[in-house]
Design a protein around this motif. Structure first.
Motif, PDB file in Angstrom:
ATOM      1  N   ALA A   1       0.808  -1.210   0.000  1.00  0.00           N
ATOM      2  CA  ALA A   1       0.000   0.000   0.000  1.00  0.00           C
ATOM      3  C   ALA A   1       0.841   1.261   0.000  1.00  0.00           C
ATOM      4  O   ALA A   1       0.396   2.306  -0.434  1.00  0.00           O
ATOM      5  N   ALA A   2       2.064   1.168   0.468  1.00  0.00           N
ATOM      6  CA  ALA A   2       2.883   2.376   0.586  1.00  0.00           C
ATOM      7  C   ALA A   2       3.535   2.714  -0.755  1.00  0.00           C
ATOM      8  O   ALA A   2       3.582   1.911  -1.672  1.00  0.00           O
ATOM      9  N   ASP A   3       3.996   3.942  -0.832  1.00  0.00           N
ATOM     10  CA  ASP A   3       4.576   4.404  -2.083  1.00  0.00           C
ATOM     11  C   ASP A   3       6.083   4.149  -2.089  1.00  0.00           C
ATOM     12  O   ASP A   3       6.880   5.066  -2.125  1.00  0.00           O
ATOM     13  N   ASN A   4       6.483   2.907  -1.979  1.00  0.00           N
ATOM     14  CA  ASN A   4       7.920   2.639  -2.118  1.00  0.00           C
ATOM     15  C   ASN A   4       8.140   1.308  -2.828  1.00  0.00           C
ATOM     16  O   ASN A   4       7.236   0.473  -2.923  1.00  0.00           O
ATOM     17  N   ILE A   5       9.331   1.142  -3.324  1.00  0.00           N
ATOM     18  CA  ILE A   5       9.632  -0.021  -4.137  1.00  0.00           C
ATOM     19  C   ILE A   5       9.977  -1.220  -3.255  1.00  0.00           C
ATOM     20  O   ILE A   5       9.796  -2.362  -3.645  1.00  0.00           O
ATOM     21  N   SER A   6      10.430  -0.937  -2.021  1.00  0.00           N
ATOM     22  CA  SER A   6      11.003  -2.017  -1.212  1.00  0.00           C
ATOM     23  C   SER A   6       9.990  -3.095  -0.877  1.00  0.00           C
ATOM     24  O   SER A   6      10.346  -4.254  -0.667  1.00  0.00           O
ATOM     25  N   GLY A   7       8.697  -2.732  -0.833  1.00  0.00           N
ATOM     26  CA  GLY A   7       7.709  -3.735  -0.492  1.00  0.00           C
ATOM     27  C   GLY A   7       7.320  -4.618  -1.665  1.00  0.00           C
ATOM     28  O   GLY A   7       6.593  -5.602  -1.502  1.00  0.00           O
ATOM     29  N   ILE A   8       7.784  -4.247  -2.856  1.00  0.00           N
ATOM     30  CA  ILE A   8       7.316  -4.934  -4.054  1.00  0.00           C
ATOM     31  C   ILE A   8       7.747  -6.406  -4.115  1.00  0.00           C
ATOM     32  O   ILE A   8       6.913  -7.270  -4.413  1.00  0.00           O
ATOM     33  N   PRO A   9       9.029  -6.741  -3.803  1.00  0.00           N
ATOM     34  CA  PRO A   9       9.407  -8.162  -3.881  1.00  0.00           C
ATOM     35  C   PRO A   9       8.528  -9.031  -3.005  1.00  0.00           C
ATOM     36  O   PRO A   9       8.064 -10.103  -3.439  1.00  0.00           O
ATOM     37  N   GLN A  10       8.228  -8.540  -1.801  1.00  0.00           N
ATOM     38  CA  GLN A  10       7.385  -9.322  -0.903  1.00  0.00           C
ATOM     39  C   GLN A  10       5.984  -9.484  -1.502  1.00  0.00           C
ATOM     40  O   GLN A  10       5.405 -10.586  -1.502  1.00  0.00           O
ATOM     41  N   ALA A  11       5.457  -8.390  -2.059  1.00  0.00           N
ATOM     42  CA  ALA A  11       4.140  -8.443  -2.677  1.00  0.00           C
ATOM     43  C   ALA A  11       4.136  -9.438  -3.833  1.00  0.00           C
ATOM     44  O   ALA A  11       3.164 -10.169  -4.052  1.00  0.00           O
ATOM     45  N   PHE A  12       5.264  -9.484  -4.541  1.00  0.00           N
ATOM     46  CA  PHE A  12       5.367 -10.400  -5.677  1.00  0.00           C
ATOM     47  C   PHE A  12       5.291 -11.850  -5.198  1.00  0.00           C
ATOM     48  O   PHE A  12       4.594 -12.682  -5.793  1.00  0.00           O
ATOM     49  N   VAL A  13       6.004 -12.121  -4.110  1.00  0.00           N
ATOM     50  CA  VAL A  13       5.975 -13.484  -3.565  1.00  0.00           C
ATOM     51  C   VAL A  13       4.536 -13.865  -3.184  1.00  0.00           C
ATOM     52  O   VAL A  13       4.047 -14.943  -3.514  1.00  0.00           O
ATOM     53  N   PHE A  14       3.872 -12.941  -2.517  1.00  0.00           N
ATOM     54  CA  PHE A  14       2.482 -13.190  -2.132  1.00  0.00           C
ATOM     55  C   PHE A  14       1.625 -13.483  -3.361  1.00  0.00           C
ATOM     56  O   PHE A  14       0.796 -14.399  -3.371  1.00  0.00           O
ATOM     57  N   LEU A  15       1.833 -12.667  -4.411  1.00  0.00           N
ATOM     58  CA  LEU A  15       1.042 -12.833  -5.632  1.00  0.00           C
ATOM     59  C   LEU A  15       1.244 -14.224  -6.195  1.00  0.00           C
ATOM     60  O   LEU A  15       0.273 -14.925  -6.532  1.00  0.00           O
ATOM     61  N   VAL A  16       2.521 -14.652  -6.274  1.00  0.00           N
ATOM     62  CA  VAL A  16       2.806 -15.965  -6.860  1.00  0.00           C
ATOM     63  C   VAL A  16       2.168 -17.074  -6.029  1.00  0.00           C
ATOM     64  O   VAL A  16       1.544 -17.993  -6.567  1.00  0.00           O
ATOM     65  N   VAL A  17       2.284 -16.948  -4.700  1.00  0.00           N
ATOM     66  CA  VAL A  17       1.703 -17.980  -3.837  1.00  0.00           C
ATOM     67  C   VAL A  17       0.188 -18.038  -4.025  1.00  0.00           C
ATOM     68  O   VAL A  17      -0.408 -19.110  -4.191  1.00  0.00           O
ATOM     69  N   LYS A  18      -0.440 -16.840  -4.036  1.00  0.00           N
ATOM     70  CA  LYS A  18      -1.895 -16.811  -4.171  1.00  0.00           C
ATOM     71  C   LYS A  18      -2.335 -17.395  -5.508  1.00  0.00           C
ATOM     72  O   LYS A  18      -3.303 -18.152  -5.594  1.00  0.00           O
ATOM     73  N   LEU A  19      -1.604 -17.027  -6.567  1.00  0.00           N
ATOM     74  CA  LEU A  19      -1.966 -17.543  -7.891  1.00  0.00           C
ATOM     75  C   LEU A  19      -1.791 -19.049  -7.941  1.00  0.00           C
ATOM     76  O   LEU A  19      -2.619 -19.764  -8.504  1.00  0.00           O
ATOM     77  N   GLY A  20      -0.676 -19.536  -7.339  1.00  0.00           N
ATOM     78  CA  GLY A  20      -0.450 -20.976  -7.314  1.00  0.00           C
ATOM     79  C   GLY A  20      -1.609 -21.685  -6.646  1.00  0.00           C
ATOM     80  O   GLY A  20      -2.158 -22.666  -7.169  1.00  0.00           O
ATOM     81  N   ALA A  21      -2.031 -21.166  -5.504  1.00  0.00           N
ATOM     82  CA  ALA A  21      -3.148 -21.782  -4.785  1.00  0.00           C
ATOM     83  C   ALA A  21      -4.420 -21.705  -5.610  1.00  0.00           C
ATOM     84  O   ALA A  21      -5.174 -22.682  -5.716  1.00  0.00           O
ATOM     85  N   ALA A  22      -4.655 -20.534  -6.227  1.00  0.00           N
ATOM     86  CA  ALA A  22      -5.867 -20.369  -7.030  1.00  0.00           C
ATOM     87  C   ALA A  22      -5.886 -21.377  -8.169  1.00  0.00           C
ATOM     88  O   ALA A  22      -6.928 -21.955  -8.501  1.00  0.00           O
ATOM     89  N   GLY A  23      -4.692 -21.600  -8.753  1.00  0.00           N
ATOM     90  CA  GLY A  23      -4.608 -22.572  -9.844  1.00  0.00           C
ATOM     91  C   GLY A  23      -5.014 -23.954  -9.377  1.00  0.00           C
ATOM     92  O   GLY A  23      -5.761 -24.664 -10.057  1.00  0.00           O
ATOM     93  N   VAL A  24      -4.550 -24.351  -8.192  1.00  0.00           N
ATOM     94  CA  VAL A  24      -4.889 -25.676  -7.664  1.00  0.00           C
ATOM     95  C   VAL A  24      -6.396 -25.785  -7.447  1.00  0.00           C
ATOM     96  O   VAL A  24      -7.030 -26.779  -7.814  1.00  0.00           O
ATOM     97  N   VAL A  25      -6.982 -24.710  -6.878  1.00  0.00           N
ATOM     98  CA  VAL A  25      -8.436 -24.732  -6.636  1.00  0.00           C
ATOM     99  C   VAL A  25      -9.182 -24.869  -7.961  1.00  0.00           C
ATOM    100  O   VAL A  25     -10.132 -25.663  -8.096  1.00  0.00           O
ATOM    101  N   LEU A  26      -8.714 -24.112  -8.947  1.00  0.00           N
ATOM    102  CA  LEU A  26      -9.356 -24.171 -10.259  1.00  0.00           C
ATOM    103  C   LEU A  26      -9.309 -25.589 -10.822  1.00  0.00           C
ATOM    104  O   LEU A  26     -10.304 -26.109 -11.347  1.00  0.00           O
ATOM    105  N   VAL A  27      -8.141 -26.224 -10.687  1.00  0.00           N
ATOM    106  CA  VAL A  27      -8.007 -27.589 -11.200  1.00  0.00           C
ATOM    107  C   VAL A  27      -8.936 -28.542 -10.449  1.00  0.00           C
ATOM    108  O   VAL A  27      -9.574 -29.405 -11.044  1.00  0.00           O
ATOM    109  N   LEU A  28      -9.033 -28.343  -9.124  1.00  0.00           N
ATOM    110  CA  LEU A  28      -9.928 -29.194  -8.339  1.00  0.00           C
ATOM    111  C   LEU A  28     -11.365 -29.060  -8.841  1.00  0.00           C
ATOM    112  O   LEU A  28     -12.075 -30.052  -9.016  1.00  0.00           O
ATOM    113  N   ILE A  29     -11.775 -27.824  -9.091  1.00  0.00           N
ATOM    114  CA  ILE A  29     -13.144 -27.608  -9.589  1.00  0.00           C
ATOM    115  C   ILE A  29     -13.301 -28.285 -10.946  1.00  0.00           C
ATOM    116  O   ILE A  29     -14.272 -28.998 -11.216  1.00  0.00           O
TER     117      ILE A  29
END
Lengths: 312, 649
Positions: A250-278
């Motif tokens: 949420a903040a206006d700096n670049i330093s939080g971006i790598p962490q946000a990226f990791v979160f994004l990848v994890v969430k997408l990975g999980a979403a993909g698994v759920v999609l496959v289950l469905i």
């Protein structure tokens, strides 16, 4: 300045990672069904192959047929610029709120349906007619789900919603659960996944989306396929922004971006698994059973809104 | 002669539009009294912000259509006399301007009738066809039932404002100053709403509209659908917001309900049509519904004293009023161009016209995108504003309204999605694919006047889509007069590029950025891919390898809407029949005949009983007529006796 870097980064991630996400779904699905998978990078190779091929264009194709792939690609990228994937601090997020996002997908579909009718085949018209039917029920349900969330957050801006939902003091309400359930059903319909459409089929009786783009080839087809992958990716990102926005910076700096990226990848990975289950658990529905499926999505979303107005 | 008359009509319309624009922008009310009319009842005129707005809407579209008409009417030369068309065309436009300018009940009704009568003769232009005469008659009947209601409504208001003994209450000024008792105000409002809804074609008073609009010449259809319906909207706004000016919330609920009903049913009926102009006419019903939805919301917000929200809803309604004039005008002009070139109205006999009429096709496509409420064109902006207004409804203090709002928003969303289906069908079946009725090599593009009219409205559609903050700035004073708050400061808080109706963090949209963004991505991707492009080879249709494809195998308008017909079929009277001729062999049919008839349920529910009752009553009354002078003398004698009795009591 930082905002612009994040903006560009987001679009690059969307364009670059969408095929990998599609590949991930394929890999998990193959595992689940006891098959050997073509690997995570298969979609990239498919796209590269299509881009290098010549185009065979039907004799009476008009400019609409040739314009559509670019337009579809363009709208998805504009949509990608406003969905908070990494950060809610996006300079372009003022361009479009959640309702406009639905409109952007709408215009892409409008032109795809026209392209399906442009050649003048029976399949093309059939695909357009069915796709528009599905959309006419899915789109209002999508809007209702978005309305419910935006009523909770007092904003239709995706960044605003993500900020509020992840913010301290936000209490999850029953209406949010209704909206989420509706959103999952709609995401399946909008992206042409099982049980609404089967992305792997080329059998005339079962296809919706594929029927419209049957006549495409070469770079036109590549653009449409790529845009389809990005749309799926985006829907997961929209779901994450609306319902699970933790980890989005949420903040206006670049330093939080790598962490946000990791979160994004994890969430997408999980979403993909759920999609496959469905997708593995369900069979494709008959076309006219879809009204029940989409109707229940619409009902869920309306119930969510109703419970907001009555209970909250 | 044709050129001269339509150019002067265009110039006059443009002048009126400019004056209306200035009046709406400055908000100054200019009044004058004409020394004509009845003795002691002169005609009062007034140009204020509200009439200025509608003058602009009427003037702009009349200007575009007049230019278009130069080319279109030339197509009639040699087949029928056009003088009548030109004369009534000009009277019709003048009548609409007079309605917007009238400032007393008498002049308003006179103008209203001038407009109705002129359009009646225009609908009757091709009067050799039975369908046209029938449509014109139905139009006349509904228009007059509506006019009676409006007359009664004015009567109530005039009588209450200055007493029933004198005539001084007939000016709008007198009505404005009067305070009406709630019961009488409600009566006046309901009468006026009924009358204006009949003219606007709101469901269930819409049946005349899909009959009358398509049979008129296309330039007239454009004006009728695009702006004549808006005079009814003007009347509603004038009566409710200006003359009565304070009202309970449930008036708004009535308007909102009728609006939603018209929107949903209108678009579903439109989807079932295969006549191009009839489909467009039904879609006008739907758009009037969306406008009424906005007005109803605004009325609800005003009655609960929520000015900012009322301003938002009212802006949405007025924006849609202007937008609908632009894109419906464009679409009817496009349909006229198709009719002009192919002499057909049935979409199922068309197809592939994009190759023969590239200009018309591209412009018609812009109309289709605009009406389908897709960004970055204008229809989307007004739809978006309406949704934003809905999303502000939690602050309503009324529980019933709160329950009602989610349903209303859901119906509006459904409407928006169904419109896109209808217009994919219209454009796809008419312009794309192969032609269904054979050779179209004789079909040619329309002339430059017709193209110019369409281009101007298409440009207006785009401009209204990407520069909404200009519109909001322009209507600012008008909105403040009606709703009690302004939007312009908050709506352009982030600069002219962004539309932020309440606050930037609440909602924002930039049509311009969407438009520019799509163009930019298109340009970049196109450039990258065309550095070293692969060859494009033209080939036969693949179609999954099926052979012997004929043009009749394409989806047509009936098959395109089949899924929707299956889902929403219970709302219509549908008669479907398949006849298979199996001779000579029972296994191999030689011929298949598909019969489909879809009818409006309202016709059977509402109109058939009324018309049957009317016939029944006239038959009964007709018995009085004996044809013998003695009987009639007895009637007069009895009447005199009864009157004397009444007098003596």
């Amino acid at each position: 300045m930082n905002g612009s870097i994040v903006e560009i980064l987001q679009i690059v991630i969307l364009i670059g990672l969408a095929p990998a996400f599609a590949g991930w779904i394929k890999v998990v699905k193959c595992r689940m069904q006891g098959r050997t998978s073509p690997g995570l990078f298969r979609p990239y190779r498919d796209l590269a192959k299509l881009f290098s091929k010549d185009i065979v264009l039907a004799e009476n194709a008009s400019w609409i047929f040739r314009f559509t792939p670019y337009l579809v690609f363009g709208t998805v990228i504009i949509a990608g610029a406003v969905v908070p994937m990494l950060s809610t601090n996006l300079p372009l997020s003022l361009t479009a709120d959640a309702i406009v996002l639905v409109g952007l997908f709408g215009i892409a579909r409008f032109f795809t349906a026209l392209a399906g009718m442009d050649i003048g085949t029976a399949f093309g018209g059939m695909g357009s007619s069915r796709e528009m039917m599905v959309a006419s029920l899915a789109e209002p349900a999508m809007l209702m789900a978005i309305f419910t969330v935006s009523l909770l957050c007092g904003s239709t801006s995706l960044s605003g919603i993500a900020g509020t939902v992840s913010g301290a003091g936000f209490i999850a309400k029953p209406s949010l659960a209704f909206a989420f359930f509706a959103f999952v059903l709609i995401a399946l319909a909008e992206n042409g996944r099982i049980p609404v459409d089967n992305p792997a089929t080329h059998l005339e009786l079962t296809m919706l989306h594929e029927a419209m783009i049957l006549e495409y080839s070469g770079r036109h087809l590549a653009l449409i396929e790529w845009a389809g992958m990005m749309k799926l990716f985006l829907f997961m990102a929209i779901g994450s922004a609306l319902f699970f926005p933790f980890g989005i910076d949420a903040a206006d700096n670049i330093s939080g971006i790598p962490q946000a990226f990791v979160f994004l990848v994890v969430k997408l990975g999980a979403a993909g698994v759920v999609l496959v289950l469905i997708e593995t658990g369900l069979a494709k529905m008959r076309l006219f059973r879809l009204t029940e499926f989409l109707g229940s999505a619409f009902l869920m979303a309306t119930l969510g809104m109703l419970s907001f107005f009555i209970l909250e | 002669m044709i050129t001269l008359s339509f150019y002067s009509a265009a110039a006059a319309s443009l002048l009126a539009a400019v004056s209306g624009m200035l009046a709406a922008n400055s908000g100054i009310a200019e009044q004058s009294i004409l020394p004509i009319g009845l003795p002691d009842l002169p005609f009062h005129l007034r140009l204020d912000a509200l009439s200025g707005f509608f003058m602009t809407v009427i003037g702009l579209l009349s200007f575009f259509v007049s230019i278009y008409s130069v080319g279109y009417v030339k197509g009639f030369i040699g087949s029928r006399p056009v003088t009548r068309l030109i004369v009534f065309y000009c009277i019709f436009i003048a009548g609409m301007f007079m309605v917007a300018l009238a400032d007393d009940a008498l002049f308003f009704l006179v103008s209203w009738e001038v407009m109705a009568a002129a359009s009646y003769f225009l609908v009757m232009f091709e009067d050799e066809k039975t369908a046209n005469r029938r449509a014109a008659f139905l139009y006349m009947v509904v228009a007059h039932v509506g006019a009676i209601a409006i007359l009664l409504s004015f009567g109530v208001m005039a009588g209450l404002s200055a007493g029933f003994e004198n005539f001084s209450g007939f000016t709008f000024d007198a009505m404005r100053q009067a305070e009406f008792p709630v019961r009488w105000a409600t009566a006046a409002f309901l009468l006026a709403f009924f009358g204006f809804a009949a003219k606007a074609g709101a469901i269930p008073l819409h049946v005349w509209l899909p009959d009358a609009h398509p049979v008129a010449p296309s330039n007239i259809s454009a004006l009728m659908s695009g702006v004549m319906l808006k005079t009814a909207i003007y009347g509603m706004l004038r009566v409710t917001f200006d003359l009565i000016s304070s009202f309970p919330w449930w008036w708004g609920a009535i308007v909102l309900t009728i609006g939603l009903l018209s929107a949903v049913m209108g678009v579903l009926y439109a989807l079932m049509q295969h006549d191009l102009k009839r489909l467009l006419a039904y879609s006008s019903v739907e758009n009037i519904g969306i406008i009424l939805t906005g007005i109803g919301l605004a009325m609800i917000f005003v009655s609960f004293n929520l000015p900012v929200m009322a301003a938002l809803a009212m802006t949405a309604a007025l924006y849609h009023t202007l937008n609908h004039a632009m894109f419906k005008g464009l679409l009817f002009m496009g349909a006229g161009a198709v009719l002009h070139a192919t002499h057909k109205r049935d979409m199922d006999e068309m197809g592939g016209l994009i190759h023969r009429m590239p200009w018309t096709a591209a412009l018609f496509l812009i109309g289709c995108i605009s009406i389908s409420a897709l960004p970055p064109f204008n229809g989307f902006v007004s739809e978006w504003l309406t949704f934003q207004a809905f999303l502000l409804s939690p602050s309503l203090p009324n529980q019933i309204m709160k329950l009602f709002m989610p349903m209303a928003a859901a119906l509006l969303a459904l409407t928006a999605a169904l419109v896109a289906v209808a217009f994919v069908k219209v454009f796809g079946v008419t312009f794309l694919g192969h032609n269904r009725s054979g050779d179209i090599s004789h079909v040619h593009e329309v002339d430059r006047h017709m193209r110019a009219g369409m281009i101007m409205s298409a440009v207006a559609c785009l401009a209204l889509g990407i520069l909404p903050s200009l519109f909001i700035g322009w209507t600012d004073i008008l909105i403040e007069q009606m709703a009690g708050a302004r939007l312009s400061t908050s709506a352009s808080a982030g600069g002219w590029l962004w539309l932020t109706p309440i606050a930037p963090e609440r909602a924002s949209y930039s049509g311009f950025m969407v438009f520019a963004g799509i163009l930019a991505v298109y340009g970049i991707v196109y450039a990258i891919l065309h550095v070293n492009p692969g060859k494009i080879r033209r080939g036969a249709i693949w179609d999954c390898g099926f052979e012997k494809l004929t043009n009749r195998m394409q989806y047509n308008s009936v098959s395109f809407s089949m899924p929707i017909r299956r889902i929403f079929g219970f709302l219509f009277f549908i008669k479907e029949d398949v006849q298979i001729t199996k001779a000579p062999h029972p296994v191999f049919p030689v011929k298949l005949h598909y019969y489909l008839r879809i009818r409006d349920r309202f016709w059977f529910w509402l109109y058939m009983p009324v018309s049957k009752a009317a016939f029944w009553v006239s038959r009964k009354v007709g018995r009085l007529q004996q044809g013998r002078i003695q009987v009639y003398l007895i009637y007069s004698f009895l009447t005199i006796i009864v009157l004397l009795l009444v007098k003596s009591l």
